[in-house]
Structures are given as C-alpha cells and as structure tokens.
Write an enzyme that holds these catalytic residues in place. Sequence first.
Site, PDB file in Angstrom:
ATOM      1  N   HIS A   1      12.833  -0.834  16.249  1.00 35.33           N
ATOM      2  CA  HIS A   1      13.263  -0.916  14.842  1.00 35.33           C
ATOM      3  C   HIS A   1      13.132   0.459  14.190  1.00 35.33           C
ATOM      4  O   HIS A   1      14.039   0.930  13.492  1.00 35.33           O
ATOM      5  CB  HIS A   1      12.401  -1.957  14.108  1.00 35.33           C
ATOM      6  CG  HIS A   1      12.444  -1.830  12.609  1.00 35.33           C
ATOM      7  ND1 HIS A   1      11.747  -0.847  11.925  1.00 35.33           N
ATOM      8  CD2 HIS A   1      13.113  -2.527  11.671  1.00 35.33           C
ATOM      9  CE1 HIS A   1      11.992  -0.958  10.632  1.00 35.33           C
ATOM     10  NE2 HIS A   1      12.818  -1.975  10.448  1.00 35.33           N
ATOM     11  N   ASN A   2      12.007   1.114  14.399  1.00 29.59           N
ATOM     12  CA  ASN A   2      11.794   2.418  13.758  1.00 29.59           C
ATOM     13  C   ASN A   2      12.726   3.481  14.324  1.00 29.59           C
ATOM     14  O   ASN A   2      13.211   4.342  13.590  1.00 29.59           O
ATOM     15  CB  ASN A   2      10.333   2.857  13.930  1.00 29.59           C
ATOM     16  CG  ASN A   2       9.409   2.113  12.989  1.00 29.59           C
ATOM     17  OD1 ASN A   2       9.703   0.999  12.585  1.00 29.59           O
ATOM     18  ND2 ASN A   2       8.305   2.714  12.641  1.00 29.59           N
TER      19      ASN A   2
ATOM     20  N   GLU B   1      15.839   2.938  12.655  1.00 27.63           N
ATOM     21  CA  GLU B   1      15.700   3.423  11.272  1.00 27.63           C
ATOM     22  C   GLU B   1      15.964   4.939  11.218  1.00 27.63           C
ATOM     23  O   GLU B   1      16.658   5.425  10.317  1.00 27.63           O
ATOM     24  CB  GLU B   1      14.281   3.099  10.799  1.00 27.63           C
ATOM     25  CG  GLU B   1      13.950   3.492   9.393  1.00 27.63           C
ATOM     26  CD  GLU B   1      12.482   3.181   9.081  1.00 27.63           C
ATOM     27  OE1 GLU B   1      12.029   2.031   9.311  1.00 27.63           O
ATOM     28  OE2 GLU B   1      11.779   4.101   8.618  1.00 27.63           O
TER      29      GLU B   1
ATOM     30  N   LYS C   1       9.044  -3.468  17.186  1.00 27.15           N
ATOM     31  CA  LYS C   1       8.845  -2.696  15.940  1.00 27.15           C
ATOM     32  C   LYS C   1       9.156  -1.218  16.197  1.00 27.15           C
ATOM     33  O   LYS C   1       9.745  -0.541  15.347  1.00 27.15           O
ATOM     34  CB  LYS C   1       7.404  -2.879  15.452  1.00 27.15           C
ATOM     35  CG  LYS C   1       6.975  -1.947  14.311  1.00 27.15           C
ATOM     36  CD  LYS C   1       7.787  -2.179  13.065  1.00 27.15           C
ATOM     37  CE  LYS C   1       7.309  -1.532  11.797  1.00 27.15           C
ATOM     38  NZ  LYS C   1       6.775  -0.202  11.780  1.00 27.15           N
TER      39      LYS C   1
HETATM   40  P1  NBP Z   1      -3.940   4.075   6.678  1.00 31.91           P
HETATM   41  O1  NBP Z   1      -3.120   4.152   7.894  1.00 31.91           O
HETATM   42  O2  NBP Z   1      -3.995   5.241   5.763  1.00 31.91           O
HETATM   43  O3  NBP Z   1      -5.448   3.714   7.112  1.00 31.91           O
HETATM   44  C1  NBP Z   1      -6.477   3.619   6.146  1.00 31.91           C
HETATM   45  C2  NBP Z   1      -7.399   2.455   6.479  1.00 31.91           C
HETATM   46  O4  NBP Z   1      -7.968   2.627   7.789  1.00 31.91           O
HETATM   47  C3  NBP Z   1      -8.568   2.404   5.508  1.00 31.91           C
HETATM   48  O5  NBP Z   1      -8.875   1.064   5.250  1.00 31.91           O
HETATM   49  C4  NBP Z   1      -9.681   3.082   6.304  1.00 31.91           C
HETATM   50  O6  NBP Z   1     -10.979   2.726   5.908  1.00 31.91           O
HETATM   51  C5  NBP Z   1      -9.399   2.542   7.667  1.00 31.91           C
HETATM   52  N1  NBP Z   1     -10.074   3.258   8.745  1.00 31.91           N
HETATM   53  C6  NBP Z   1      -9.928   4.524   9.190  1.00 31.91           C
HETATM   54 BR1  NBP Z   1      -8.802   5.772   8.468  1.00 31.91          BR
HETATM   55  N2  NBP Z   1     -10.728   4.826  10.214  1.00 31.91           N
HETATM   56  C7  NBP Z   1     -11.434   3.708  10.430  1.00 31.91           C
HETATM   57  C8  NBP Z   1     -12.424   3.381  11.365  1.00 31.91           C
HETATM   58  N3  NBP Z   1     -12.819   4.265  12.277  1.00 31.91           N
HETATM   59  N4  NBP Z   1     -12.957   2.152  11.305  1.00 31.91           N
HETATM   60  C9  NBP Z   1     -12.545   1.266  10.386  1.00 31.91           C
HETATM   61  N5  NBP Z   1     -11.583   1.511   9.471  1.00 31.91           N
HETATM   62  C10 NBP Z   1     -11.037   2.721   9.495  1.00 31.91           C
HETATM   63  O7  NBP Z   1      -3.562   2.775   5.820  1.00 31.91           O
HETATM   64  P2  NBP Z   1      -2.129   2.145   5.490  1.00 31.91           P
HETATM   65  O8  NBP Z   1      -1.140   3.171   5.084  1.00 31.91           O
HETATM   66  O9  NBP Z   1      -2.427   1.016   4.576  1.00 31.91           O
HETATM   67  O10 NBP Z   1      -1.633   1.546   6.894  1.00 31.91           O
HETATM   68  C11 NBP Z   1      -2.386   0.587   7.598  1.00 31.91           C
HETATM   69  C12 NBP Z   1      -1.710   0.332   8.934  1.00 31.91           C
HETATM   70  O11 NBP Z   1      -0.407  -0.198   8.700  1.00 31.91           O
HETATM   71  C13 NBP Z   1      -1.499   1.599   9.754  1.00 31.91           C
HETATM   72  O12 NBP Z   1      -1.639   1.303  11.111  1.00 31.91           O
HETATM   73  C14 NBP Z   1      -0.077   1.992   9.456  1.00 31.91           C
HETATM   74  O13 NBP Z   1       0.503   2.756  10.499  1.00 31.91           O
HETATM   75  C15 NBP Z   1       0.570   0.616   9.336  1.00 31.91           C
HETATM   76  N6  NBP Z   1       1.792   0.570   8.547  1.00 31.91           N
HETATM   77  C16 NBP Z   1       1.888   1.297   7.417  1.00 31.91           C
HETATM   78  C17 NBP Z   1       3.069   1.230   6.657  1.00 31.91           C
HETATM   79  C18 NBP Z   1       3.191   2.000   5.387  1.00 31.91           C
HETATM   80  O14 NBP Z   1       4.300   1.984   4.814  1.00 31.91           O
HETATM   81  N7  NBP Z   1       2.131   2.654   4.899  1.00 31.91           N
HETATM   82  C19 NBP Z   1       4.104   0.387   7.069  1.00 31.91           C
HETATM   83  C20 NBP Z   1       3.949  -0.383   8.207  1.00 31.91           C
HETATM   84  C21 NBP Z   1       2.780  -0.283   8.936  1.00 31.91           C
HETATM   85  P3  NBP Z   1     -11.793   3.647   4.856  1.00 31.91           P
HETATM   86  O15 NBP Z   1     -11.295   3.268   3.514  1.00 31.91           O
HETATM   87  O16 NBP Z   1     -13.201   3.263   5.085  1.00 31.91           O
HETATM   88  O17 NBP Z   1     -11.505   5.079   5.191  1.00 31.91           O
END
Ligand code: NBP
Length: 503
Positions: free
Chosen positions: A210-211, A214, A207
């Site tokens: 891949h990035n 990208e 992955k």
């Molecule tokens: P975020 O990367 O913004 O993370 C937010 C989530 O993490 C919320 O559910 C939050 O809970 C939780 N969280 C945090 Br912040 N600290 C925490 C902790 N100490 N314990 C438990 N939960 C915790 O969310 P996302 O953009 O949906 O991405 C999720 C994952 O997928 C990331 O690793 C990201 O790198 C990856 N990813 C994202 C994309 C994209 O396009 N966005 C693409 C591919 C992969 P809360 O609500 O209680 O704060």
Amino acid sequence: MQTNRADIGLVGLAVMGQNLALNIADHGYTIAVFNRNPDKTREFIACCERQEPSSERLIGCVDLAEFVRSIKRPRKIVLLVKAGEATDATIEHLLPHLEAGDIIIDGGNAHWQDTTRREKRLSALGFHFIGSGVSGGETGARFGPSLMPSGTFEAWQSLEPIWRDIAAKVDPDTGKPLEGAAPGKPIQGGIPCTAYIGPNGAGHYVKMVHNGIEYIDMQLICEAYWLMKNLLGMNAGEIGKIFEEWNQGELSSYLIEITGDILQQKDPEGDGYLVDKVLDTAGQKGTGLWTAANALTLAIPANAIAEAVYARALSALKDERVSASQMLDGPVVTQESDRKALIEAIRNALFCSKICAYAQGFQLMAEAQIEYDWQLDFGTIAQIWQGGCIIRAGFLRKITEAYHRNPGLMNLMLDPYFKNALHEGQSHWRKAVSLAVANGIPVPAFGSAVAYYDGYRSAFLPANLLQAQRDFFGSHTYERTDQPRGKFFHLDWSSSDRQQNEV
Ligand code: NBP
C-alpha cells in the site's frame, strides 16, 4: 482499580495511539491505556476528561502490571509505539504479565519480516500475535483507518468485532468512504475497511505494498503538475482547478482532492502560491524502499514503484542539482499552444500510468503469496483500501470488481475495464511522455510506466541478445526459439569452430 474491566488495552500514547484509543472508546469499548513515560498517560487522560465524550471508557494506567490486570481475558493489547526496537522492548516488558492465549496486536509500521519473526516466537510461548497495518494517519486512527491484520485466524476472530467497528466504512452502493464522524459520534453502517489478510507477516506486507503504491500515486500526480506548469505555463492555482475537475471523474481520489487544495493555497506570508515556496526535496520513511527492494528480491517488475523512490532520492540531491543545472544543457522548452488537448493528454498519462503502478503492486503481492505461503484475496485488499487510507479512490472499486470477475487475473492490465482504459488513453499517454522527453522535463514515473506497459505486451524482447551475451562471457547457456522450453545450449563463441552443444 477494578481488574478485568477493559475490553482491550493499548500501549503507546503518541499521536496514533491517542487517536486509536479514542476511536475504540467512541465505539463503546472500555480501553486501558499505558505509555512508557507516565506523564503522557496522565496528560492524555486529563485532556480527554475535559473534552472527550467517551472519556469515561478510558482507563489510564501508569503501572504495567496494573494495566495488564485491568484487561479482560483473553487480553487484547494493541501496540502503537515506534516501529523497530521499541516494539521488541515493549513486548519483552509485557511478556511476564501475560497469560496463555493473550493477544498482542502491533499496529505500528513494522517490517513484515519482523512481524513474522515476532509471531513465531510468541506463538511458541503460547501467545497470539497479530500484525496489523494501520493506514490513514492521525485522522484515520481517530475516525476510521484502513486496517490490514494478520496472524492466527483464532486471534483474528477475537479481535474482529472491535477492528470492524473502528475501521473506516464505505458505502456498499457507491464504494465511497462514509464521512462525517465526530468525537463520540462514529459512523454507523457501511462496509468496514478491514478483513483478515492471512498468517504471520501478511498484513504488514500488504500495508507495505500500500505504501509503495502511495509513493507512485503521489509521484505521478507531481509529474502531471510539472508538465502543466512547464509545457503550458499554468500557475499553481490554475493547475489546482484542473485537479478539482479531475476529482469529479475516474481519477477521483483523496490524493487528487488534496492536491487541488494544496495548489490553490496562497502563501500566508507573501504573494503567490505556497507550493511555489516549498523547497523541492522530499523525505521518506522507508516503506516505499521496502516495497521496491522486495520487488527486486522476488524479480517482479515493479519499476514504476521503484522510480517513485528514486525520484525522492534525486529530489534530495538539491545542492548537486543546483550546480548541475549550471553545467548540463538540455533543450529549450517550447510551450504548447493547445492547452485543452495537452491537459487531456496529461490526464490520460496519469490514469494509464496509475493502472500500471497498481498492476505492479498487485503482481508483487501475487508473487509474494506464493513465495511466503499466503492466500491473499486481492478483491478484498482493494476494498480495504477504499476508505480510511491515503490511496483511497474510486479506482479501487474497479480493482475489486476486476478480481471478482476473475479471481485468477494474471495482471490487472488484462481486465476488460483496465485494458480498455489503456487502449483508449495510450496515444495521449505517449504524447505527454514524448513532449516531456523532447523538452527535457523529467517524468520518470510516467516514462517507466509506459515502458512497463510496452514491455509486458511484447511477445519478443531483446533478451535474446542479452542471454547470448551471458553465454558468451559466462557460459550461462540459452534456450532456442525452435526447440522446446527447458532444453539448454552453449556455444563456444570465441573458438574457431564455434560448435553448439546441448547441455
Ligand atoms: P512514534 O512512532 O513517534 O512513537 C512514539 C511512541 O513510542 C511513544 O508512545 C513512545 O513512548 C513510544 N516508545 C518509544 Br519512541 N520507544 C519506546 C520503548 N523503547 N518502549 C516503549 N515505548 C517506546 O508514534 P506515532 O507517530 O504515534 O506512531 C506509532 C506507530 O504507528 C509507529 O509504528 C508508526 O510507524 C505507526 N504509524 C504511524 C502513522 C502516522 O501517521 N504517524 C501512520 C500509520 C502508522 P514515550 O512517550 O515514553 O517516549
């Protein structure tokens, strides 16, 4: 709450978690969901009950123990929380509730070395840990991402049916992504864009590459746009139409398609095109940097990928660049008169540079599998990237075919299809780069790609002099062209008799 009802669980209900949970539910699986902040869970479930056809298959949990109990054993629990400390914290909270054989799947953008560390620790405790690269952003998560899982094969076999169901699908005949999924109506049939990548951190490594690819894919497109704008004086809309045309040919890809759309977007708040009003500073989240850093560590020349990271860094020095533009002179740009010919040269420059960039990415993975003891299947990796992810492109099918023709292919550029394309396109490619340099237009990715091509095809490089310099000041020794490899010599360069000794 009825226990052991859910087929799978998911922690983390931000944008990715919500969309992946709905994708899983749309495929007929019952899924328990949990979020650190319970209000998000409540809001998500309430919102889904109003508008999602698969909402009856979602079980919202605000208590972690209850969440874990609600999942069938061996439990499969997907984490989609912020990568890094949040992932470790979530695992620690989950551990007291798990039983031997349960499987944690990290779908976040973890660094592959963290995944290797977590897998080692959890397997010693009797649990399974899968690190799964997830690509495709919000829409991919909802309707079919590209999924790159790794861990124990046993754990993968347990996860495989769900992962294959929710992944993007490509047409087996054309290799094109199957489109048209809607809430409650997932795609049926097609080749799923997922497969077992290997043990421990292999999936997150792939992955990461891949990035990195990208990053360079995007930078190359930007350079093509910049040359048309500066050397031909074309406006954004006109250039957008060229990208639309290119999307019908061998460059056809998601990134070329969205570039055509972006360039033709008028400014909703004024005259002209929106792209001309977007500030020229690009951000980055680090995965391109990880790829370039790993290439440096493994001594693999992924220079175009690194250039794409540097290009973003240079773009971020906006204030410095604005000052320097008043102080440092360059040539006066001469516009080209033969528009058709230059556009064709730029198209070839883009295609040839893209081949080099992918060759670098695959060469890096080839070295990584030796260094980290994996067995990567490059044809399958290219196939997984054909749908769902940001770099999806017809081009990837050619890569799959190349590795099917020759699984031991030393470098993608040596495959007959790509070799031909480089041979046919190189005079145009060189013309585009030369004109850019002569006119002072920066094309770091085009330039470094052509340097990679020329370096790789050179039986001799000036490293003879370099090694002699190293021997001169550091006694680092050298091999001789007229002696077998492995025999090393040293010359006392500064002494009066200059004797050469074998060492
Ligand atoms: P975020 O990367 O913004 O993370 C937010 C989530 O993490 C919320 O559910 C939050 O809970 C939780 N969280 C945090 Br912040 N600290 C925490 C902790 N100490 N314990 C438990 N939960 C915790 O969310 P996302 O953009 O949906 O991405 C999720 C994952 O997928 C990331 O690793 C990201 O790198 C990856 N990813 C994202 C994309 C994209 O396009 N966005 C693409 C591919 C992969 P809360 O609500 O209680 O704060």
